[in-house]
Design a protein around this motif. Structure first.
Motif, PDB file in Angstrom:
ATOM      1  N   TRP A  59       0.841  -1.197   0.000  1.00  0.00           N
ATOM      2  CA  TRP A  59       0.000   0.000   0.000  1.00  0.00           C
ATOM      3  C   TRP A  59       0.878   1.249   0.000  1.00  0.00           C
ATOM      4  CZ3 TRP A  59      -0.730   4.364   2.812  1.00  0.00           C
ATOM      5  CH2 TRP A  59      -1.887   5.104   2.531  1.00  0.00           C
ATOM      6  N   GLN A  60       1.938   1.227   0.815  1.00  0.00           N
ATOM      7  CA  GLN A  60       2.831   2.381   0.893  1.00  0.00           C
ATOM      8  C   GLN A  60       3.512   2.640  -0.447  1.00  0.00           C
ATOM      9  OE1 GLN A  60       3.073   4.418   3.780  1.00  0.00           O
ATOM     10  NE2 GLN A  60       3.836   5.716   2.126  1.00  0.00           N
ATOM     11  N   ALA A  61       3.871   1.582  -1.163  1.00  0.00           N
ATOM     12  CA  ALA A  61       4.497   1.747  -2.482  1.00  0.00           C
ATOM     13  C   ALA A  61       3.525   2.421  -3.456  1.00  0.00           C
ATOM     14  CB  ALA A  61       4.948   0.396  -3.028  1.00  0.00           C
ATOM     15  N   LEU A  62       2.254   2.022  -3.426  1.00  0.00           N
ATOM     16  CA  LEU A  62       1.262   2.667  -4.296  1.00  0.00           C
ATOM     17  C   LEU A  62       1.050   4.128  -3.906  1.00  0.00           C
ATOM     18  CD1 LEU A  62      -1.496  -0.087  -4.694  1.00  0.00           C
ATOM     19  CD2 LEU A  62       0.336   0.511  -6.283  1.00  0.00           C
ATOM     20  N   ALA A  63       0.960   4.384  -2.596  1.00  0.00           N
ATOM     21  CA  ALA A  63       0.777   5.755  -2.119  1.00  0.00           C
ATOM     22  C   ALA A  63       1.982   6.622  -2.474  1.00  0.00           C
ATOM     23  CB  ALA A  63       0.532   5.759  -0.610  1.00  0.00           C
ATOM     24  N   TYR A  69       4.530  10.795  -5.828  1.00  0.00           N
ATOM     25  CA  TYR A  69       5.582  11.166  -6.770  1.00  0.00           C
ATOM     26  C   TYR A  69       4.986  11.698  -8.079  1.00  0.00           C
ATOM     27  CZ  TYR A  69       9.008  10.611 -10.469  1.00  0.00           C
ATOM     28  OH  TYR A  69       9.803  10.836 -11.567  1.00  0.00           O
ATOM     29  N   LEU A  70       4.011  10.964  -8.606  1.00  0.00           N
ATOM     30  CA  LEU A  70       3.405  11.394  -9.866  1.00  0.00           C
ATOM     31  C   LEU A  70       2.736  12.755  -9.729  1.00  0.00           C
ATOM     32  CD1 LEU A  70       1.805   8.063 -11.139  1.00  0.00           C
ATOM     33  CD2 LEU A  70       3.762   9.259 -12.118  1.00  0.00           C
ATOM     34  N   TRP A  71       2.023  12.960  -8.628  1.00  0.00           N
ATOM     35  CA  TRP A  71       1.260  14.180  -8.447  1.00  0.00           C
ATOM     36  C   TRP A  71       2.136  15.377  -8.097  1.00  0.00           C
ATOM     37  CZ3 TRP A  71      -3.069  15.702 -10.199  1.00  0.00           C
ATOM     38  CH2 TRP A  71      -3.699  16.833  -9.678  1.00  0.00           C
ATOM     39  N   ARG A  72       3.126  15.183  -7.248  1.00  0.00           N
ATOM     40  CA  ARG A  72       3.934  16.310  -6.745  1.00  0.00           C
ATOM     41  C   ARG A  72       5.188  16.606  -7.572  1.00  0.00           C
ATOM     42  NH1 ARG A  72       2.137  17.840  -1.708  1.00  0.00           N
ATOM     43  NH2 ARG A  72       0.926  16.287  -0.579  1.00  0.00           N
ATOM     44  N   GLU A  73       5.743  15.579  -8.232  1.00  0.00           N
ATOM     45  CA  GLU A  73       6.998  15.792  -8.952  1.00  0.00           C
ATOM     46  C   GLU A  73       6.868  15.590 -10.462  1.00  0.00           C
ATOM     47  OE1 GLU A  73      10.461  13.920  -7.200  1.00  0.00           O
ATOM     48  OE2 GLU A  73       9.473  13.932  -5.239  1.00  0.00           O
ATOM     49  N   LYS A  74       6.420  14.425 -10.865  1.00  0.00           N
ATOM     50  CA  LYS A  74       6.411  14.082 -12.287  1.00  0.00           C
ATOM     51  C   LYS A  74       5.426  14.945 -13.085  1.00  0.00           C
ATOM     52  CE  LYS A  74       7.472  11.295 -15.731  1.00  0.00           C
ATOM     53  NZ  LYS A  74       8.777  11.075 -16.268  1.00  0.00           N
ATOM     54  N   ARG A  75       4.194  15.093 -12.593  1.00  0.00           N
ATOM     55  CA  ARG A  75       3.191  15.852 -13.331  1.00  0.00           C
ATOM     56  C   ARG A  75       3.598  17.325 -13.488  1.00  0.00           C
ATOM     57  NH1 ARG A  75      -1.501  18.585 -13.806  1.00  0.00           N
ATOM     58  NH2 ARG A  75      -3.044  17.642 -15.183  1.00  0.00           N
ATOM     59  N   PRO A  76       4.017  18.013 -12.417  1.00  0.00           N
ATOM     60  CA  PRO A  76       4.442  19.405 -12.593  1.00  0.00           C
ATOM     61  C   PRO A  76       5.620  19.552 -13.571  1.00  0.00           C
ATOM     62  CG  PRO A  76       4.048  18.972 -10.280  1.00  0.00           C
ATOM     63  CD  PRO A  76       3.967  17.648 -10.986  1.00  0.00           C
ATOM     64  N   GLU A 117      -1.004   9.905 -19.836  1.00  0.00           N
ATOM     65  CA  GLU A 117      -0.644   8.659 -19.150  1.00  0.00           C
ATOM     66  C   GLU A 117      -0.486   8.884 -17.652  1.00  0.00           C
ATOM     67  OE1 GLU A 117       2.825   7.364 -21.251  1.00  0.00           O
ATOM     68  OE2 GLU A 117       1.671   6.765 -23.016  1.00  0.00           O
ATOM     69  N   ILE A 118       0.138   9.988 -17.272  1.00  0.00           N
ATOM     70  CA  ILE A 118       0.293  10.310 -15.850  1.00  0.00           C
ATOM     71  C   ILE A 118      -1.081  10.528 -15.214  1.00  0.00           C
ATOM     72  CG2 ILE A 118       1.089  12.090 -14.234  1.00  0.00           C
ATOM     73  CD1 ILE A 118       3.529  12.443 -16.130  1.00  0.00           C
ATOM     74  N   ASP A 119      -1.935  11.297 -15.866  1.00  0.00           N
ATOM     75  CA  ASP A 119      -3.273  11.562 -15.323  1.00  0.00           C
ATOM     76  C   ASP A 119      -4.087  10.282 -15.196  1.00  0.00           C
ATOM     77  OD1 ASP A 119      -2.713  14.226 -15.014  1.00  0.00           O
ATOM     78  OD2 ASP A 119      -3.767  14.858 -16.828  1.00  0.00           O
ATOM     79  N   ARG A 120      -3.958   9.384 -16.161  1.00  0.00           N
ATOM     80  CA  ARG A 120      -4.661   8.103 -16.091  1.00  0.00           C
ATOM     81  C   ARG A 120      -4.183   7.302 -14.883  1.00  0.00           C
ATOM     82  NH1 ARG A 120      -2.898   3.401 -16.968  1.00  0.00           N
ATOM     83  NH2 ARG A 120      -1.096   4.116 -18.116  1.00  0.00           N
ATOM     84  N   ARG A 121      -2.882   7.247 -14.678  1.00  0.00           N
ATOM     85  CA  ARG A 121      -2.319   6.489 -13.545  1.00  0.00           C
ATOM     86  C   ARG A 121      -2.691   7.144 -12.219  1.00  0.00           C
ATOM     87  NH1 ARG A 121      -0.931   1.461 -11.975  1.00  0.00           N
ATOM     88  NH2 ARG A 121       0.782   1.517 -10.496  1.00  0.00           N
ATOM     89  N   ARG A 175      -5.408   8.909 -11.584  1.00  0.00           N
ATOM     90  CA  ARG A 175      -6.832   8.584 -11.333  1.00  0.00           C
ATOM     91  C   ARG A 175      -6.969   7.169 -10.793  1.00  0.00           C
ATOM     92  NH1 ARG A 175      -7.496  11.308 -16.103  1.00  0.00           N
ATOM     93  NH2 ARG A 175      -7.644   9.362 -17.290  1.00  0.00           N
ATOM     94  N   TYR A 176      -6.274   6.236 -11.431  1.00  0.00           N
ATOM     95  CA  TYR A 176      -6.340   4.839 -11.000  1.00  0.00           C
ATOM     96  C   TYR A 176      -5.827   4.687  -9.563  1.00  0.00           C
ATOM     97  CZ  TYR A 176      -5.200  -0.054 -10.441  1.00  0.00           C
ATOM     98  OH  TYR A 176      -5.097  -1.327  -9.937  1.00  0.00           O
ATOM     99  N   LEU A 177      -4.639   5.229  -9.291  1.00  0.00           N
ATOM    100  CA  LEU A 177      -4.048   5.089  -7.954  1.00  0.00           C
ATOM    101  C   LEU A 177      -4.884   5.783  -6.889  1.00  0.00           C
ATOM    102  CD1 LEU A 177      -0.253   5.552  -8.761  1.00  0.00           C
ATOM    103  CD2 LEU A 177      -1.393   3.437  -8.059  1.00  0.00           C
ATOM    104  N   SER A 178      -5.452   6.933  -7.220  1.00  0.00           N
ATOM    105  CA  SER A 178      -6.290   7.662  -6.256  1.00  0.00           C
ATOM    106  C   SER A 178      -7.469   6.805  -5.816  1.00  0.00           C
ATOM    107  CB  SER A 178      -6.807   8.964  -6.862  1.00  0.00           C
ATOM    108  OG  SER A 178      -5.740   9.828  -7.138  1.00  0.00           O
ATOM    109  N   ARG A 179      -8.102   6.134  -6.752  1.00  0.00           N
ATOM    110  CA  ARG A 179      -9.218   5.244  -6.408  1.00  0.00           C
ATOM    111  C   ARG A 179      -8.717   3.998  -5.689  1.00  0.00           C
ATOM    112  NH1 ARG A 179     -10.706   6.179 -11.745  1.00  0.00           N
ATOM    113  NH2 ARG A 179     -10.005   4.087 -12.275  1.00  0.00           N
ATOM    114  N   ARG A 180      -7.641   3.427  -6.194  1.00  0.00           N
ATOM    115  CA  ARG A 180      -7.159   2.126  -5.708  1.00  0.00           C
ATOM    116  C   ARG A 180      -6.695   2.183  -4.262  1.00  0.00           C
ATOM    117  NH1 ARG A 180      -8.670  -2.701  -6.328  1.00  0.00           N
ATOM    118  NH2 ARG A 180      -7.016  -4.227  -6.270  1.00  0.00           N
TER     119      ARG A 180
END
Length: 161
Positions: free
Chosen positions: A12-16, A21-28, A58-62, A64-69
């Protein structure tokens, strides 16, 4: 009733962490590169712009998926009352018909990794091992044929490698 999806605390921690990372670093970073590419002019022939748009989708898709998961998963991080029996989260050392040793860990479907021996709770091997204890033998029907395993050890803390 819907089946619960279980995951270990580490899984769970790895997914979080990936979501963070995607939201705070990669996407910006990608949004900045996309803005730079857009500023170069004609977007229809701008390979950098087209690539960054695709990467952002692709980042936004991932995300969305992780946020729900991460909200849907049930974290299991307790040791069972009978630590000698195989349950979710256990590491199991087994010996097969050819006297070869294998180490498996029963985990959720989001954290399976054949290379490290992390097998899904829903896999044939895991289903055969659940509830068994050290010394028990199990028979498993696999896509490649039949296999018998004898359980040598059960751990709930990472065993020494």
């Amino acid at each position: 009733m819907a089946q619960r999806d279980y995951i270990t605390r580490a899984g769970w921690q790895a997914l979080a962490d990936e979501l963070d990372y995607l939201w705070r670093e990669k996407r910006p970073f990608v949004v900045g590169k996309l803005a730079d590419a857009a500023a170069e002019g004609d977007r229809s022939e701008n390979a950098e712009y087209i690539y960054r748009k695709k990467e952002l989708r692709e980042i936004d898709r991932r995300v969305r998926y992780l946020s729900r998961r991460v909200d849907e998963l049930t974290v299991v991080d307790t040791i069972p009352d009978d630590p000698d029996r195989v349950f979710f989260g256990a590491w199991i050392d087994v010996v097969d018909d050819e006297d070869e040793s294998h180490r498996y860990r029963i985990v959720g479907s989001d954290e399976t990794n054949a290379g490290s021996g992390a097998i899904s709770l829903n896999s044939p091997v895991a289903r055969a091992l659940i509830g068994k204890r050290r010394g028990d033998s199990v028979h498993v029907t696999l896509p490649g044929g039949e296999q018998d395993y004898e359980i040598e050890a059960v751990y709930y803390q990472p065993p020494d490698t």
